[in-house]
Design a protein around this motif. Structure first.
Motif, PDB file in Angstrom:
ATOM      1  N   SER A  51       0.793  -1.236   0.000  1.00  0.00           N
ATOM      2  CA  SER A  51       0.000   0.000   0.000  1.00  0.00           C
ATOM      3  C   SER A  51       0.823   1.283   0.000  1.00  0.00           C
ATOM      4  O   SER A  51       0.266   2.360   0.115  1.00  0.00           O
ATOM      5  N   GLY A  52       2.147   1.197  -0.111  1.00  0.00           N
ATOM      6  CA  GLY A  52       2.953   2.402   0.087  1.00  0.00           C
ATOM      7  C   GLY A  52       3.406   3.077  -1.196  1.00  0.00           C
ATOM      8  O   GLY A  52       2.945   2.753  -2.297  1.00  0.00           O
ATOM      9  N   GLY A  53       4.320   4.028  -1.041  1.00  0.00           N
ATOM     10  CA  GLY A  53       4.872   4.744  -2.182  1.00  0.00           C
ATOM     11  C   GLY A  53       5.648   3.816  -3.097  1.00  0.00           C
ATOM     12  O   GLY A  53       5.644   3.972  -4.320  1.00  0.00           O
ATOM     13  N   ARG A  54       6.315   2.851  -2.487  1.00  0.00           N
ATOM     14  CA  ARG A  54       7.043   1.852  -3.285  1.00  0.00           C
ATOM     15  C   ARG A  54       6.089   1.100  -4.217  1.00  0.00           C
ATOM     16  O   ARG A  54       6.368   0.924  -5.403  1.00  0.00           O
ATOM     17  N   GLU A  55       4.951   0.688  -3.677  1.00  0.00           N
ATOM     18  CA  GLU A  55       3.976  -0.035  -4.494  1.00  0.00           C
ATOM     19  C   GLU A  55       3.437   0.867  -5.604  1.00  0.00           C
ATOM     20  O   GLU A  55       3.222   0.420  -6.730  1.00  0.00           O
ATOM     21  N   GLY A 113      -3.557  -1.269  -1.507  1.00  0.00           N
ATOM     22  CA  GLY A 113      -3.338   0.021  -2.164  1.00  0.00           C
ATOM     23  C   GLY A 113      -3.678   1.165  -1.224  1.00  0.00           C
ATOM     24  O   GLY A 113      -3.834   0.968  -0.012  1.00  0.00           O
ATOM     25  N   ASN A 114      -3.777   2.363  -1.787  1.00  0.00           N
ATOM     26  CA  ASN A 114      -4.267   3.492  -0.982  1.00  0.00           C
ATOM     27  C   ASN A 114      -4.996   4.473  -1.884  1.00  0.00           C
ATOM     28  O   ASN A 114      -4.849   4.416  -3.113  1.00  0.00           O
ATOM     29  N   GLY A 115      -5.775   5.357  -1.254  1.00  0.00           N
ATOM     30  CA  GLY A 115      -6.654   6.266  -1.998  1.00  0.00           C
ATOM     31  C   GLY A 115      -5.946   7.101  -3.050  1.00  0.00           C
ATOM     32  O   GLY A 115      -6.566   7.519  -4.036  1.00  0.00           O
ATOM     33  N   VAL A 149      -5.356 -14.934  -1.800  1.00  0.00           N
ATOM     34  CA  VAL A 149      -5.373 -16.086  -2.713  1.00  0.00           C
ATOM     35  C   VAL A 149      -6.776 -16.257  -3.312  1.00  0.00           C
ATOM     36  O   VAL A 149      -6.927 -16.462  -4.525  1.00  0.00           O
ATOM     37  N   ASP A 150      -7.806 -16.121  -2.499  1.00  0.00           N
ATOM     38  CA  ASP A 150      -9.191 -16.242  -3.012  1.00  0.00           C
ATOM     39  C   ASP A 150      -9.455 -15.195  -4.069  1.00  0.00           C
ATOM     40  O   ASP A 150     -10.039 -15.472  -5.111  1.00  0.00           O
ATOM     41  N   PHE A 151      -9.040 -13.967  -3.773  1.00  0.00           N
ATOM     42  CA  PHE A 151      -9.273 -12.872  -4.720  1.00  0.00           C
ATOM     43  C   PHE A 151      -8.572 -13.166  -6.046  1.00  0.00           C
ATOM     44  O   PHE A 151      -9.155 -13.008  -7.124  1.00  0.00           O
ATOM     45  N   ALA A 156      -4.576   2.177 -10.293  1.00  0.00           N
ATOM     46  CA  ALA A 156      -4.914   0.804  -9.922  1.00  0.00           C
ATOM     47  C   ALA A 156      -6.298   0.769  -9.295  1.00  0.00           C
ATOM     48  O   ALA A 156      -6.808   1.786  -8.845  1.00  0.00           O
ATOM     49  N   VAL A 157      -6.868  -0.442  -9.286  1.00  0.00           N
ATOM     50  CA  VAL A 157      -8.134  -0.636  -8.576  1.00  0.00           C
ATOM     51  C   VAL A 157      -7.777  -1.129  -7.178  1.00  0.00           C
ATOM     52  O   VAL A 157      -7.184  -2.209  -7.032  1.00  0.00           O
ATOM     53  N   CYS A 158      -8.076  -0.321  -6.170  1.00  0.00           N
ATOM     54  CA  CYS A 158      -7.718  -0.712  -4.809  1.00  0.00           C
ATOM     55  C   CYS A 158      -8.775  -1.657  -4.247  1.00  0.00           C
ATOM     56  O   CYS A 158      -9.973  -1.414  -4.401  1.00  0.00           O
ATOM     57  N   VAL A 159      -8.319  -2.715  -3.624  1.00  0.00           N
ATOM     58  CA  VAL A 159      -9.225  -3.723  -3.072  1.00  0.00           C
ATOM     59  C   VAL A 159      -8.941  -3.822  -1.581  1.00  0.00           C
ATOM     60  O   VAL A 159      -7.788  -3.942  -1.173  1.00  0.00           O
ATOM     61  N   ASP A 160      -9.971  -3.769  -0.789  1.00  0.00           N
ATOM     62  CA  ASP A 160      -9.800  -3.682   0.661  1.00  0.00           C
ATOM     63  C   ASP A 160      -9.457  -5.051   1.276  1.00  0.00           C
ATOM     64  O   ASP A 160     -10.237  -5.637   2.021  1.00  0.00           O
ATOM     65  N   ILE A 161      -8.272  -5.537   0.925  1.00  0.00           N
ATOM     66  CA  ILE A 161      -7.761  -6.781   1.521  1.00  0.00           C
ATOM     67  C   ILE A 161      -6.354  -6.463   2.009  1.00  0.00           C
ATOM     68  O   ILE A 161      -5.529  -5.963   1.238  1.00  0.00           O
TER      69      ILE A 161
END
Ligand code: AMP
Ligand code: GLY
Length: 423
Positions: free
Chosen positions: A8-12, A33-35, A55-57, A41-46
């Motif tokens: 979720s950071g700047g590196r990502e 991810g982050n806002g 893994v499920d996602f 990217a599409v951020c997913v709340d996992i």
């Protein structure tokens, strides 16, 4: 292709932006991810450590390729779990991520295979550690064995400080399980260099070198942080030093991990100190550095996804990894109080003309407004033909990003400039 980046950071954010340059990439999911990444990217709340959900996602979305960036999920076996479901990944398996997950493991590896590093002793008993400190050379360095968000290292200038650090870690539970065992090592002196390298276990290709600025305050004062800014390349990393590192450190590390049955595939981070006796390893990380990545990837001319997939398929030897000969500088803007207590939730304004130069690290969308949500909030990166220009441009960008309680170091790159002038 559908990609997934864990973290979720700047590196990502920097990794995602670079991956997007490949025309085959149709969609990138960031977990979580982050806002501030919403245009990329599409951020997913996992959460990055929630491996079963990750893994499920990945299975549900039929992800073609996954990039696991942070240390925690790597050490916890995220790559193992994804590969178990047939999803190809970039990143080491848990058995290899231990090179960062346990400092005792990495120190013993270096000792066994003759890789230069600080002399050290390991302890799992507090009394033994305290006894050793009675005669240890001062200053000395006390390190928690396990992951500690980059804060598990104490440089003790006196015997009392060293004893206190040992007691806090081993008896006080300061870093939980990570501090139950400690390494006490020799204090080394010299300039520090970060080198990230792609490796598939057979071939190893270093990226352009960089210089981190770990302390919170100007002129390297204040507390240690995750990193307040970076420049690349690092002027202390001369061709002669690079050749020595390859021969004495990088290739022997790859071979050592193979010999231990822990083949490392991914990005291996070498934290080096250039001492008067030559380069030595301060630490290994099993991942891209943050904020090193924010200056290294903008200088990468080859395609990142192609390189990553070549690492996965063990074809790195046949893949070009080329960097431009320009300079990059990243200035982190953080929330006042970081790395200790800081407030969150202030509106974050990143003007459109600089948006593609700003990697967002700690932000969230609240009712459609971007607000701060972390200690390190943004990394402002500029690339230029010379280092002074890159530094000036990075600060110009940083000065256009606004949020309450913001601060940044004003001396990112200063030491590198001095080193260039003295070269
Ligand atoms: P680490 O988390 O192991 O990278 O340590 C954090 C920082 O502590 C490093 O970037 C160095 O500045 C410093 N450090 C770690 N080990 C030593 C050492 N043996 N001698 C001097 N400084 C050290
Ligand atoms: N910037 C140091 C690290 O990523 O560990």
């Amino acid at each position: 292709m559908k990609l997934m980046v864990i973290g979720s950071g700047g590196r990502e954010h920097a990794v995602i932006r670079k991956l997007k340059e490949n025309p085959k990439v149709k969609q990138i999911f960031a977990l979580p991810g982050n806002g501030g990444m919403k245009n990329d990217a599409v951020c997913v709340d996992i959460g990055a450590k929630d491996i079963p959900k990750i893994v499920d996602f990945a299975a549900k979305e039929k992800i073609d390729y996954a990039v696991v960036t942070p240390d925690d999920p790597l050490v916890l076996g995220c790559v193992d779990a994804l590969e178990g479901k047939g999803i190809p990944c970039f990143g080491p398996r848990s058995e290899a991520a231990v090179i960062e997950g346990s400092k005792i493991f990495s120190k013993q590896l270096m000792k066994k295979y003759g890789i230069p590093t600080a002399r050290f002793e390991c302890f799992d008993n507090c009394d033994d550690a305290l006894e050793y400190l009675k005669t240890a050379p001062i200053p000395t360095v006390v390190k928690a064995d396990g992951l500690a968000l980059g804060k598990g290292v104490i440089i003790a200038q006196t015997r009392d400080e060293a004893e206190e650090a040992v007691r806090e870690m081993m008896r006080g539970g300061k870093f939980g399980k990570s501090g139950e065992r400690v390494v006490i090592e020799e204090f080394l002196e010299g300039p520090e260099v970060s080198v990230l390298a792609f490796t598939d276990g057979t071939s190893l290709k270093p990226m352009v070198s960089s210089m981190d600025h770990k302390r919170a305050g100007d002129n390297d004062t204040g507390l240690n942080t995750g990193g307040m800014g970076t420049v690349a390349p690092n002027p202390y990393y001369t061709k002669a030093v690079a050749d020595r590192c390859m021969k004495e450190i990088f290739l022997p590390t790859m071979a050592a991990m193979n010999a231990e049955g822990r083949k490392f595939k991914g990005c291996l981070y070498f934290g080096l100190m250039i001492t008067k006796d030559g380069p030595k390893v301060i630490e290994y990380n099993c991942r891209f550095g943050d904020p090193e990545t924010q200056v290294v990837l903008p200088l990468l001319e080859s395609d990142l996804l192609d390189i990553m997939m070549a690492v996965t398929e063990e074809k790195l030897a046949d893949t070009e990894v080329k960097f431009s000969d320009k300079y990059a500088c990243c200035v982190i803007k953080a929330s006042k109080g970081y790395p200790e207590h800081y407030e969150k939730g202030f509106p974050l304004e990143i003007p459109k003309p600089v948006r593609d130069k700003v990697y967002v690290a700690g932000a969230a969308l609240k009712f459609g407004t971007l607000v701060t949500n972390g200690g390190r909030v943004v990394g402002c990166t500029a690339v230029a033909d010379t280092l002074p220009e890159a530094i000036e441009k990075a600060y110009k960008i940083a000065d256009q990003v606004h949020f309450d309680n913001a601060f940044c170091r004003r001396d990112i790159g200063k030491r590198a400039l001095q080193a260039l002038e003295n070269a």
